[in-house]
Design a protein around this motif. Structure first.
Motif, short mmCIF file in Angstrom:
data_model
loop_
_atom_site.label_atom_id
_atom_site.label_comp_id
_atom_site.label_asym_id
_atom_site.label_seq_id
_atom_site.Cartn_x
_atom_site.Cartn_y
_atom_site.Cartn_z
N PRO A 58 35.75 -29.94 -32.97
CA PRO A 58 34.32 -29.98 -32.67
C PRO A 58 34.00 -29.93 -31.19
CG PRO A 58 34.85 -31.62 -34.29
CD PRO A 58 36.15 -31.03 -33.85
N PHE A 94 35.34 -24.54 -33.56
CA PHE A 94 35.02 -25.43 -34.67
C PHE A 94 33.99 -24.78 -35.58
CE2 PHE A 94 32.05 -28.73 -36.23
CZ PHE A 94 32.89 -29.33 -37.15
N TRP A 95 32.91 -24.31 -34.96
CA TRP A 95 31.84 -23.70 -35.76
C TRP A 95 32.37 -22.47 -36.46
CZ3 TRP A 95 28.06 -26.92 -36.37
CH2 TRP A 95 27.79 -27.85 -35.36
N LEU A 124 34.35 -23.55 -39.36
CA LEU A 124 33.44 -24.19 -40.30
C LEU A 124 32.63 -23.15 -41.05
CD1 LEU A 124 32.54 -27.09 -40.86
CD2 LEU A 124 30.60 -26.65 -39.41
N TRP A 128 32.62 -22.29 -44.93
CA TRP A 128 31.35 -22.48 -45.63
C TRP A 128 31.06 -21.26 -46.51
CZ3 TRP A 128 27.07 -25.43 -42.81
CH2 TRP A 128 25.97 -25.61 -43.64
N TYR A 156 37.27 -22.64 -53.19
CA TYR A 156 37.61 -23.96 -52.63
C TYR A 156 39.07 -24.07 -52.25
CZ TYR A 156 33.05 -25.74 -54.02
OH TYR A 156 31.71 -25.94 -54.14
N VAL A 196 39.70 -22.61 -48.92
CA VAL A 196 39.18 -23.46 -47.86
C VAL A 196 40.14 -24.61 -47.58
CG1 VAL A 196 37.32 -25.03 -47.23
CG2 VAL A 196 36.80 -22.88 -48.38
N LEU A 197 40.63 -25.22 -48.64
CA LEU A 197 41.53 -26.35 -48.47
C LEU A 197 42.83 -25.91 -47.79
CD1 LEU A 197 41.57 -29.34 -49.05
CD2 LEU A 197 42.87 -28.85 -51.10
N ALA A 228 42.12 -25.27 -44.20
CA ALA A 228 41.90 -26.51 -43.45
C ALA A 228 43.22 -27.23 -43.20
CB ALA A 228 40.93 -27.40 -44.21
N VAL A 229 44.09 -27.22 -44.18
CA VAL A 229 45.37 -27.92 -44.00
C VAL A 229 46.22 -27.20 -42.96
CG1 VAL A 229 47.53 -28.49 -45.14
CG2 VAL A 229 45.37 -29.01 -46.26
N LYS A 247 23.54 -22.06 -32.73
CA LYS A 247 22.51 -21.58 -33.65
C LYS A 247 22.02 -20.16 -33.38
CE LYS A 247 17.93 -22.72 -35.03
NZ LYS A 247 16.80 -23.35 -34.39
#
Lengths: 508, 475
Positions: B380, B385-386, B389, B393, B401, B404-405, B408-409, B461
């Motif tokens: 972050p 990070f974004w 993310l 998302w 899912y 994503v997992l 992330a791992v 943004k």
């Protein structure tokens, strides 16, 4: 307009960190004064909110909200209920004491204090955030500086690997500060990946386009979602709370960390994990909680016994304290898993009591190490004669740790045991009580050997605590005793919060 | 007199072609061993084009629908020009004598590759797409072997060339099937044919996918990456590691998603599988690297995998998030390479050991590198990070899912090797004292990257909104 007191508490250390980086370079005293003043502001603020919190109204108070990214429903939303209140107070006490306990850090001290203060902002932020996304950002802020804090200012243990895996230990550098820093960071970031996935799963399934705790609390999730997401949160936050068998980062990390970081990490950061489980996992997923509470409680009992047994086997003083944290965090989670009012109160109170107690222990170990230049229990002895102040403080902490009446530890353990007795799994009581018993064994053994036994031949001329170091010791001992004598002052604001939490899980 | 449509649509390309001629002429006019002035002309020209790119508006399709200047094309062109500007700035102070003597050659090649990218971003016709791809690729082979007296450079260039031309051949072969079945080179017609479910079109597109995977260096088509990165000059590698990859992704969007509508979902399994392999392989192979450039090469492969996660979402938000990822990756990855270059210029080594104790020698440079590493690691408050993310998302909204997992791992694995580099800089003591000196242009390039990483990290943004806006018309 009212004073945004929670923001003040949260950001004061961060401002201190910035001031230190930009104004106080190479002026060690200024660095320490800025750190003491800014954490002092946080402590004053947290004492103030503790005093004026409306105990009748309960719920989240001192509410602040500022939309950050409206289309995604991310906002900077703060609020404190009884649980957060107590933990904010704990954090501010520990960091204030920690600033004094690390007065003697010499090497690159302005960077040390800056990182430490930035980290504390992250911890405060997690405890008061009501927006899960912002909470996650604060969580990362609380974890990341740890790598440098341990890696640069930590100390390596005196472990000489033996046995058939000795080569593997040497190869990976087990016991060195670099190893500990890396292990801790990776474990916690691994956990945070699960937390993030869990937060998103809630966000998507709630369909409210909001990360606010209050909005998510109002949403209802299907049983399948609750089961999986609870597990993700339990794993993610549980790693930080030191659940067995994912606790191994904690002894290594806490032993290698510099004093203030050990105090903060064992005293407060592990509570961050427990807080996440209680506030987010249990608070938002009542069905998931009832489904998995058997697992949480069972692993907690393993923690209690395993941590205590491992602590008995250690020869390094810091490892003893670190493993005792693993054991005590088991009591925190066991109290939560009982799903009874007494148990949950005990759990929250144990977070507080253990935080103060461990903070005190690590402060003492730091002082002893600085004076005797050793962490090996076998090489120390008879310190009570030369440093009576430190010895007394250690003994008070030890008695609280083994749950002697009139200390904070007693209240916490008693409440937890009462909860376990009334819970659906009465057998949890036996390992829990056995754990207390084992705690008495190792705590008294260490206290006797180091402080009250005959002087060791390795002892050099030693001296008692001095100047700023007294601040840390006296503050922590006083809190431990006061809250042990009058536990009501801590429990009163907690009760409404736990009752509300329980009524969502098991019904009114 | 109103500007003709064709000039409006092709403004940037025409400008770049003019710049190419100018560089060529300037190079002819210069005498002597030092022709660095050419570099300044090229950099200035790209800067001007970069500003111009913020003034051009979407224009109607030109050249009978072959060439389209839509939002996506303009977004991509700004990215290419920005990355090129950083790359050119960094190579201005290159101490190697070849860069002074043959500056004209270097910049001509680089700019013609850039021209290929610009055309590629706008190509909506199979033939134009392929020609642009080759215009982009062939100068890259030459540039990889620019330091022709070094054996490794020649080897790297040859490897790059062989793998690249095979991939081009596979792509051309696949596209010939597509033409045979769709009876048109127009991508809109191809999309219609694919939507009608003709097996030959699907087969052709699958073969072309393999060709694209070579270009973006997805596993198992990544073999050329580490060797090429290690041997070629670092500022060029910094640029090579981002700009052609971005061009490859834009082409992927055009061929597989534009006009495909619901049928785009057919590519989810292929992309998700490729993403899985690429993330796992890239991250694991990066672990044992001791050379920072090789480490970044393998980590770059992993990043391509993360972008494929966004691609696998096969949705407008997925495309937008890949675009955001690409921008974040430009700043983070180029920045990291440029710090390696800065250290290598004083230390003469590109190994991670050369970074030892950098925090005590040059605190600001070390902080910059830490920011880049954290951004690449997806932490972050910095851009990466974004980026991670948002692609996660996008993948989560279509139900991926597990991907994503997994992603992330494996981010944690990535953080491990990034932190090892951080450990060298911050925890280990320095071997030598004294600051690491940066030439002003290199410092400017690093500063640009730092600014990008921080601004996107704190306030992502506007860029996200812009990416969503340009991606929406694709579906």
């Amino acid at each position: 307009m009212t004073l945004p007191v929670l923001s003040l508490i949260t950001w004061a250390p961060f401002v201190g960190a910035l001031l230190i980086m930009f104004t106080a370079r190479h002026r060690p005293l200024a660095v320490r004064l800025i750190a003491a003043v800014t954490t002092g502001i946080s402590m004053a603020g947290s004492l103030w909110i503790y005093a004026v919190y409306d105990r009748e109204a309960a719920g989240f108070q001192f509410y602040e909200k500022l939309p950050l990214v409206p289309p995604l429903g991310i906002s900077y939303e703060l609020g404190a209920d009884g649980i957060s209140l107590l933990l904010v107070l704990l954090t501010s006490i520990i960091i204030f004491a920690g600033v004094f306990a690390s007065w003697t850090v010499v090497v690159r001290s302005q960077e040390f204090y800056a990182l430490l203060l930035a980290l504390v902002t992250g911890v405060f932020g997690v405890f008061v955030s009501l927006d899960l996304f912002v909470l996650f950002l604060f969580y990362e802020l609380a974890v990341l500086p740890m790598y440098l804090l341990i890696g640069i200012w930590g100390s390596s243990g005196e472990i000489r690997p033996r046995g058939i895996f000795a080569w593997a230990y040497r190869e990976t550098g087990v016991g060195t500060k670099e190893y500990a820093a890396m292990k801790l960071t990776l474990y916690l970031l691994f956990g945070s990946a699960f937390i993030l996935v869990g937060i998103f799963a809630l966000y998507v399934n709630a369909g409210a386009a909001s990360f606010s705790f209050l909005d998510l609390e109002a949403a209802s999730f299907s049983p399948a979602v609750q089961r999986w997401v609870f597990l993700a949160f339990y794993l993610g936050f549980g790693i930080l709370a030191g659940i067995w068998p994912l606790h191994t980062w904690s002894p290594d990390g806490h032993s290698s960390a510099p004093t203030a970081v050990s105090m903060l990490h064992a005293g407060v950061l592990m509570k961050l994990g427990a807080y996440g489980i209680v506030r987010i996992a249990m608070g938002l997923l009542p069905q998931g909680t009832s489904d998995w509470v058997w697992l949480v409680g069972t692993i907690a009992t393993i923690n209690i016994v395993y941590g205590a047994l491992a602590a008995m086997a250690q020869t390094d003083l810091k490892y003893v304290i670190a493993y005792s944290s693993v054991s005590h965090m088991g009591i925190v989670l066991l109290g939560a898993a009982t799903l009874t009012e007494a148990g949950l109160n005990g759990s929250v109170f144990q977070m507080f009591a253990h935080g103060i107690m461990t903070g005190l222990f690590f402060a003492i170990v730091g002082l002893v190490y600085e004076k005797a230049h050793s962490r090996e229990i076998g090489r120390m002895g008879g310190f009570g004669q030369v440093m009576p102040g430190i010895a007394t403080a250690f003994t008070v902490g030890g008695l609280s740790s083994l749950g002697l009446p009139a200390t904070a530890g007693f209240v916490a353990e008693l409440l937890t045991f009462m909860g376990a007795w009334r819970s659906a799994h009465v057998w949890w009581l036996f390992p829990a009580v056995a754990g207390t018993f084992l705690t008495a064994v190792y705590v008294l053994r260490v206290a006797k050997q180091i402080f009250w036994g005959p002087p060791s031949p390795h002892v050099h001329p030693l001296e008692d605590a001095r100047g700023p170091e007294w601040v840390a010791l006296i503050l922590l001992v006083a809190v431990l005793v006061v809250f042990g004598m009058v536990p009501g002052i801590a429990i009163a604001p907690v009760v409404p919060a736990t009752v509300a939490l329980l009524s969502r899980i098991v019904g009114p | 007199m109103p500007t003709p449509d064709i000039v409006r649509a092709l403004l940037l390309e025409l400008g770049l072609a003019a710049l190419l001629l100018l560089v060529f002429a300037a190079n002819l006019g210069l005498r002597g061993a030092d022709r660095r002035v050419v570099g300044w002309i090229a950099t200035g020209g790209v800067l001007v084009l970069g500003f111009t790119s913020f003034l051009v508006a979407p224009a109607p399709a030109a050249l009978g629908g072959m060439f389209v200047q839509d939002g996506l094309a303009i977004f991509a062109k700004r990215l290419f020009l920005g990355a090129t500007l950083i790359g050119l700035l960094a190579s201005l102070g290159e101490p190697e004598v070849a860069f002074a003597r043959r500056a004209g050659e270097y910049h001509l090649l680089l700019l013609s590759s850039l021209l290929g990218m610009l055309v590629l971003a706008s190509a909506r016709d199979v033939i134009l797409l392929f020609v642009a791809f080759e215009l982009m690729s062939i100068p890259l082979y030459v540039l990889a072997g620019f330091l022709k007296r070094r054996d490794e450079a020649v080897e790297a260039a040859l490897k790059f060339f062989l793998v690249g031309s095979v991939s081009s051949a596979v792509m051309a072969y696949g596209l010939s099937f597509v033409y045979g079945a769709a009876r048109s080179t127009d991508l809109a017609k191809v999309a219609q044919a694919a939507a009608s479910g003709q097996p030959l079109v699907t087969l052709g597109l699958l073969a072309a996918f393999a060709g694209f995977a070579f270009k973006i260096a997805a596993f198992p088509f990544h073999m050329w990456v580490p060797d090429t990165y290690e041997a070629a000059s670092t500022p060029f590698v910094a640029w090579l590691s981002v700009a052609p990859k971005a061009a490859g992704f834009v082409a992927l969007f055009r061929v597989y998603f534009e006009g495909a509508g619901e049928r785009a979902a057919a590519w989810i399994p292929v992309a998700a599988g490729l993403a899985t392999l690429t993330i796992v392989a890239g991250n694991l192979m990066a672990l044992p690297q001791q050379n920072t450039k090789r480490l970044l090469a393998y980590s770059g492969i992993a990043h391509i995998g993360y972008m494929l996660v966004g691609f696998a979402a096969a949705s407008a938000s997925g495309v937008a998030m890949v675009l955001f990822y690409l921008v974040a990756y430009v700043f983070g990855n180029m920045g990291a390479f440029l710090v390696v270059e800065a250290v290598a210029r004083t230390e003469g080594s590109e190994s991670t050991a050369a970074l030892r104790g950098l925090a005590q020698r040059s605190p600001l440079l070390a902080l910059a590198m830490l920011l880049f590493l954290l951004s690449l690691g997806g932490v972050p408050f910095v851009a990466g990070f974004w980026a991670k993310l948002y692609v996660f998302w996008a993948a989560a909204t279509v139900g991926l899912y597990w991907l994503v997992l997994l992603g992330a791992v494996l981010t944690v694995v990535a953080l491990f090797y990034y932190l090892l580099v951080a450990k060298r800089m911050y925890i280990e003591p320095p071997e030598r004292t004294g600051r690491v000196r940066l030439s002003p242009t290199l410092a400017a390039a690093v500063l640009l990257c730092v600014a990008g990483v921080l601004v996107l990290g704190v306030y992502p943004k506007p860029l996200v909104m812009a990416a969503l806006r340009v991606a929406a018309p694709l579906f």
